[in-house]
Scaffold this motif. Structure first.
Motif, PDB file in Angstrom:
ATOM      1  N   ILE A 151      31.498  71.646 -21.048  1.00 14.16           N
ATOM      2  CA  ILE A 151      30.093  71.240 -20.908  1.00 14.16           C
ATOM      3  C   ILE A 151      29.574  71.790 -19.580  1.00 14.16           C
ATOM      4  CG2 ILE A 151      28.460  69.317 -20.815  1.00 14.16           C
ATOM      5  CD1 ILE A 151      30.488  67.641 -22.364  1.00 14.16           C
ATOM      6  N   LEU A 152      28.455  72.454 -19.666  1.00 18.42           N
ATOM      7  CA  LEU A 152      27.862  73.103 -18.493  1.00 18.42           C
ATOM      8  C   LEU A 152      26.571  72.383 -18.114  1.00 18.42           C
ATOM      9  CD1 LEU A 152      28.901  75.797 -17.256  1.00 18.42           C
ATOM     10  CD2 LEU A 152      27.024  76.921 -18.446  1.00 18.42           C
ATOM     11  N   ALA A 153      26.366  72.213 -16.806  1.00 20.36           N
ATOM     12  CA  ALA A 153      25.098  71.630 -16.341  1.00 20.36           C
ATOM     13  C   ALA A 153      24.730  72.305 -15.023  1.00 20.36           C
ATOM     14  CB  ALA A 153      25.245  70.126 -16.186  1.00 20.36           C
ATOM     15  N   PHE A 154      23.641  71.832 -14.390  1.00 20.41           N
ATOM     16  CA  PHE A 154      23.080  72.613 -13.278  1.00 20.41           C
ATOM     17  C   PHE A 154      22.905  71.824 -11.994  1.00 20.41           C
ATOM     18  CE2 PHE A 154      22.158  74.578 -17.236  1.00 20.41           C
ATOM     19  CZ  PHE A 154      22.603  75.869 -16.989  1.00 20.41           C
ATOM     20  N   SER A 155      23.084  72.545 -10.920  1.00 15.08           N
ATOM     21  CA  SER A 155      22.972  71.987  -9.581  1.00 15.08           C
ATOM     22  C   SER A 155      21.602  71.315  -9.391  1.00 15.08           C
ATOM     23  CB  SER A 155      23.134  73.134  -8.590  1.00 15.08           C
ATOM     24  OG  SER A 155      23.252  72.623  -7.314  1.00 15.08           O
TER      25      SER A 155
ATOM     26  N   ALA B 147      30.813  74.236 -25.211  1.00 14.06           N
ATOM     27  CA  ALA B 147      30.392  73.374 -26.327  1.00 14.06           C
ATOM     28  C   ALA B 147      28.943  72.936 -26.152  1.00 14.06           C
ATOM     29  CB  ALA B 147      31.299  72.153 -26.400  1.00 14.06           C
ATOM     30  N   GLY B 148      28.547  72.700 -24.899  1.00 13.98           N
ATOM     31  CA  GLY B 148      27.175  72.220 -24.684  1.00 13.98           C
ATOM     32  C   GLY B 148      26.656  72.556 -23.301  1.00 13.98           C
ATOM     33  N   VAL B 149      25.351  72.749 -23.222  1.00  9.30           N
ATOM     34  CA  VAL B 149      24.673  72.958 -21.937  1.00  9.30           C
ATOM     35  C   VAL B 149      23.619  71.859 -21.819  1.00  9.30           C
ATOM     36  CG1 VAL B 149      23.171  74.512 -20.624  1.00  9.30           C
ATOM     37  CG2 VAL B 149      25.082  75.455 -21.950  1.00  9.30           C
ATOM     38  N   VAL B 150      23.685  71.112 -20.710  1.00  6.08           N
ATOM     39  CA  VAL B 150      22.754  69.996 -20.508  1.00  6.08           C
ATOM     40  C   VAL B 150      21.835  70.334 -19.341  1.00  6.08           C
ATOM     41  CG1 VAL B 150      22.546  67.505 -20.075  1.00  6.08           C
ATOM     42  CG2 VAL B 150      24.601  68.409 -21.206  1.00  6.08           C
ATOM     43  N   LEU B 151      20.538  70.206 -19.531  1.00  6.69           N
ATOM     44  CA  LEU B 151      19.643  70.530 -18.412  1.00  6.69           C
ATOM     45  C   LEU B 151      18.284  69.868 -18.533  1.00  6.69           C
ATOM     46  CD1 LEU B 151      18.497  74.269 -18.688  1.00  6.69           C
ATOM     47  CD2 LEU B 151      18.919  72.745 -20.573  1.00  6.69           C
TER      48      LEU B 151
ATOM     49  N   LEU C 256      22.433  72.960 -27.094  1.00  3.95           N
ATOM     50  CA  LEU C 256      21.534  72.880 -25.944  1.00  3.95           C
ATOM     51  C   LEU C 256      20.936  71.469 -25.913  1.00  3.95           C
ATOM     52  CD1 LEU C 256      20.138  74.287 -23.593  1.00  3.95           C
ATOM     53  CD2 LEU C 256      18.336  74.981 -25.167  1.00  3.95           C
ATOM     54  N   ILE C 257      21.161  70.792 -24.781  1.00  2.00           N
ATOM     55  CA  ILE C 257      20.712  69.401 -24.647  1.00  2.00           C
ATOM     56  C   ILE C 257      19.631  69.352 -23.578  1.00  2.00           C
ATOM     57  CG2 ILE C 257      21.492  67.004 -24.286  1.00  2.00           C
ATOM     58  CD1 ILE C 257      23.241  68.539 -26.342  1.00  2.00           C
ATOM     59  N   ALA C 258      18.425  68.978 -23.953  1.00  2.00           N
ATOM     60  CA  ALA C 258      17.336  68.861 -22.973  1.00  2.00           C
ATOM     61  C   ALA C 258      17.273  67.416 -22.494  1.00  2.00           C
ATOM     62  CB  ALA C 258      16.015  69.261 -23.616  1.00  2.00           C
ATOM     63  N   ASP C 259      17.517  67.227 -21.195  1.00  6.44           N
ATOM     64  CA  ASP C 259      17.359  65.884 -20.620  1.00  6.44           C
ATOM     65  C   ASP C 259      15.879  65.707 -20.283  1.00  6.44           C
ATOM     66  OD1 ASP C 259      17.153  63.625 -19.092  1.00  6.44           O
ATOM     67  OD2 ASP C 259      19.017  63.934 -17.993  1.00  6.44           O
ATOM     68  N   GLU C 260      15.195  64.965 -21.142  1.00  2.68           N
ATOM     69  CA  GLU C 260      13.746  64.759 -21.001  1.00  2.68           C
ATOM     70  C   GLU C 260      13.455  63.333 -20.530  1.00  2.68           C
ATOM     71  OE1 GLU C 260      10.960  66.751 -21.867  1.00  2.68           O
ATOM     72  OE2 GLU C 260      12.045  68.568 -22.428  1.00  2.68           O
TER      73      GLU C 260
ATOM     74  N   ASN D 199       8.496  77.354 -25.221  1.00  2.00           N
ATOM     75  CA  ASN D 199       8.560  77.782 -26.623  1.00  2.00           C
ATOM     76  C   ASN D 199       9.964  77.911 -27.169  1.00  2.00           C
ATOM     77  OD1 ASN D 199       5.816  77.969 -27.222  1.00  2.00           O
ATOM     78  ND2 ASN D 199       5.711  79.865 -26.009  1.00  2.00           N
ATOM     79  N   ILE D 200      10.821  77.007 -26.783  1.00  2.74           N
ATOM     80  CA  ILE D 200      12.182  77.024 -27.343  1.00  2.74           C
ATOM     81  C   ILE D 200      12.438  75.658 -27.958  1.00  2.74           C
ATOM     82  CG2 ILE D 200      13.058  78.725 -25.689  1.00  2.74           C
ATOM     83  CD1 ILE D 200      14.251  75.229 -25.325  1.00  2.74           C
ATOM     84  N   ARG D 201      13.592  75.532 -28.579  1.00  3.84           N
ATOM     85  CA  ARG D 201      13.924  74.258 -29.220  1.00  3.84           C
ATOM     86  C   ARG D 201      15.395  73.944 -28.938  1.00  3.84           C
ATOM     87  NH1 ARG D 201      11.962  71.330 -33.782  1.00  3.84           N
ATOM     88  NH2 ARG D 201      13.690  70.598 -35.050  1.00  3.84           N
ATOM     89  N   PRO D 202      15.666  72.815 -28.268  1.00  6.79           N
ATOM     90  CA  PRO D 202      17.070  72.429 -28.056  1.00  6.79           C
ATOM     91  C   PRO D 202      17.646  71.814 -29.328  1.00  6.79           C
ATOM     92  CG  PRO D 202      15.627  70.794 -27.106  1.00  6.79           C
ATOM     93  CD  PRO D 202      14.734  71.837 -27.713  1.00  6.79           C
ATOM     94  N   ASP D 203      18.930  71.436 -29.275  1.00  8.17           N
ATOM     95  CA  ASP D 203      19.534  70.752 -30.421  1.00  8.17           C
ATOM     96  C   ASP D 203      19.424  69.243 -30.286  1.00  8.17           C
ATOM     97  OD1 ASP D 203      20.961  73.114 -31.780  1.00  8.17           O
ATOM     98  OD2 ASP D 203      21.548  73.281 -29.671  1.00  8.17           O
ATOM     99  N   VAL D 204      19.397  68.794 -29.022  1.00  6.35           N
ATOM    100  CA  VAL D 204      19.368  67.348 -28.752  1.00  6.35           C
ATOM    101  C   VAL D 204      18.408  67.090 -27.600  1.00  6.35           C
ATOM    102  CG1 VAL D 204      20.754  65.351 -28.021  1.00  6.35           C
ATOM    103  CG2 VAL D 204      21.790  67.102 -29.467  1.00  6.35           C
ATOM    104  N   ILE D 205      17.652  65.989 -27.698  1.00  6.89           N
ATOM    105  CA  ILE D 205      16.772  65.574 -26.605  1.00  6.89           C
ATOM    106  C   ILE D 205      17.252  64.212 -26.096  1.00  6.89           C
ATOM    107  CG2 ILE D 205      14.403  64.986 -25.961  1.00  6.89           C
ATOM    108  CD1 ILE D 205      13.472  66.599 -28.429  1.00  6.89           C
ATOM    109  N   ILE D 206      17.412  64.123 -24.781  1.00  3.95           N
ATOM    110  CA  ILE D 206      17.754  62.846 -24.154  1.00  3.95           C
ATOM    111  C   ILE D 206      16.455  62.230 -23.641  1.00  3.95           C
ATOM    112  CG2 ILE D 206      19.035  61.729 -22.291  1.00  3.95           C
ATOM    113  CD1 ILE D 206      20.944  64.077 -22.240  1.00  3.95           C
TER     114      ILE D 206
END
Ligand SMILES: Cc1ncc(COP(=O)(O)O)c(C=O)c1O
Length: 401
Positions: free
Chosen positions: A133-137, A187-191, A222-226, A244-251
């Motif tokens: 699982i990848l996420a960002f600073s 497996a997943g990128v969360v941002l 792709l997980i968008a933390d909203e 203009n993109i679409r993630p797979d999951v929205i938090i």
């Protein structure tokens, strides 16, 4: 007056005696709150550009929110997820219709929604033979272990380890590192498309473009933390829509309940059967009263509030740009989208927060040197003008040498 002051001091003293010292409180004891104002027990009125940390989407004491709470508590407050509940079902139906996503899982908070997303990634990863699982600073996803494992701020993590394995946090908007970090084991990128705690930092279009390209090559979720930038705050239902993109999951969480604890996941069709009965759950998640207020928030967004956020956001940022232009040594940059705004300062934002508070306005510091302003979405020009006038005076009062 003296009696009230004693009350205030003794309340603050009791807090220190009885509540664990995890929060750095502002020195105000709140009595009540209405619209964009909070009033302390001494009768002082403050202009609230924090909105319960981007929670009170419709401001404080909104009559429709109060009605929804009253109506629901006279029916029932809590019955548990053993039962079908019409408020939950209607809210889920509306979230799916408005977002185009397929199914919802309700939680009480943002961090619980993050945990649910991490479990979902792991399960999908198991099926697809991927673990990382990848996420960002600078990202903020909550305070539970899964969430902390995909964050990098030492302040939140020091002395708390060990954290979840197979997680990695890489620099934001750094295309080279992104390319070298994503691979077939991702497996997943969360941002967050707009980082809140990270200082109203926005993803660059090039970075998002590369992320989507890598997604099509390596097939990860792709997980968008909203939690903070979603539910209308950026001027769209969800902030990722600006790219203009679409993630797979929205938090989701925060503004979603309009002031009551409510969060959740929205998942795309390819994930709508990912969990089997009993695999995940919560006692309170999707509480009926919170879902009833959630319905009001969505209805308001659909009946003009979203457009209001867009126009007020543009107006606010234009005013902030004027402040930037007249204070170039103190204000280095105006950031934000919709009503999620920030000022990058050349000094510790805490100083400005205090100077604002002395002048009866509330905002807070994010990432050290950014002033974060997330007013209720119902904020009008009058309140914005008032805030900007106070902001200028507060800036004038600060000496930076
Ligand atoms: C983007 C983001 N994700 C997750 C969370 C965690 O939400 P909660 O505090 O409701 O657990 C927050 C809270 O600030 C947030 O801003």
């Amino acid at each position: 007056m003296q009696a009230i002051e004693n009350d205030r001091s003794s309340l603050i003293e009791s807090e220190h005696d009885y509540i664990l010292n995890t929060y750095k409180r502002l020195p105000i004891v709140i009595d009540k709150a209405v619209g964009c104002r909070v009033i302390d027990i001494n009768g002082n009125e403050y202009l609230d550009f924090l909105a319960g940390i981007a929670v009170n989407a419709l401001g404080h004491s909104h009559p429709r929110i109060i009605n929804a709470v009253q109506e629901q508590i006279f029916r029932y407050m809590h019955v548990s997820n053993y039962f079908y509940q019409d408020t939950q079902i209607k809210l889920a139906q509306n979230l799916c219709r408005m977002s185009g996503f397929s199914k919802v899982f309700f939680t009480n908070s943002g961090t619980e929604a993050t945990e649910a997303a991490i479990k979902l990634i792991r399960r999908w990863g198991l099926k697809n033979k991927k673990t990382n699982i990848l996420a960002f600073s600078g990202g903020f996803h909550g305070r539970t272990y899964g969430a902390l494992s995909i964050m990098d701020k030492p302040r939140y993590k020091d002395t708390m380890g060990p954290f979840l394995p197979n997680t990695q946090v890489i620099p934001l908007n750094d295309i080279e590192t992104l390319m070298s970090s994503v691979n077939s084991d991702t497996a997943g990128v969360v941002l967050e498309f707009i980082q809140g705690e990270g200082g109203i930092s926005i993803l660059t279009p090039e970075f998002v473009e590369m992320l989507m390209e890598l997604k099509s090559v390596h097939n990860f979720l792709l997980i968008a933390d909203e939690v903070q930038c979603g539910i209308g705050r950026s001027g769209r239902l969800f902030a990722f829509e600006h790219w203009n993109i679409r993630p797979d999951v929205i938090i989701m969480a925060k503004g979603m309940g309009g002031g009551l604890p409510l969060g959740g996941l929205l998942v795309d069709e390819n994930l709508s059967d990912i969990w089997e009965t009993g695999m995940h759950g919560t006692t309170y998640g999707g509480n009926a009263v919170a879902c009833a207020t959630g319905m009001v928030v969505l209805e308001e967004l659909e009946s003009g509030l979203m457009e209001h956020v867009q126009s007020m956001g543009e107006y606010f940022r234009r005013e902030l740009e004027k402040i930037h232009a007249t204070n170039p040594k103190k204000v280095l940059q105006v950031r934000g989208l919709g009503l999620m705004c920030g000022l990058l300062l050349s000094f510790d934002a805490g100083l400005l927060v205090n100077a604002l508070l002395e002048r009866k306005a509330i905002a807070n510091a994010a990432s050290g040197n950014v002033l974060r302003m997330v007013p209720p979405l119902i904020v009008g020009k009058t309140e914005i003008n008032e805030f900007v006038t106070i902001l200028q005076k507060a800036l004038d009062s600060i000496d930076i040498q």
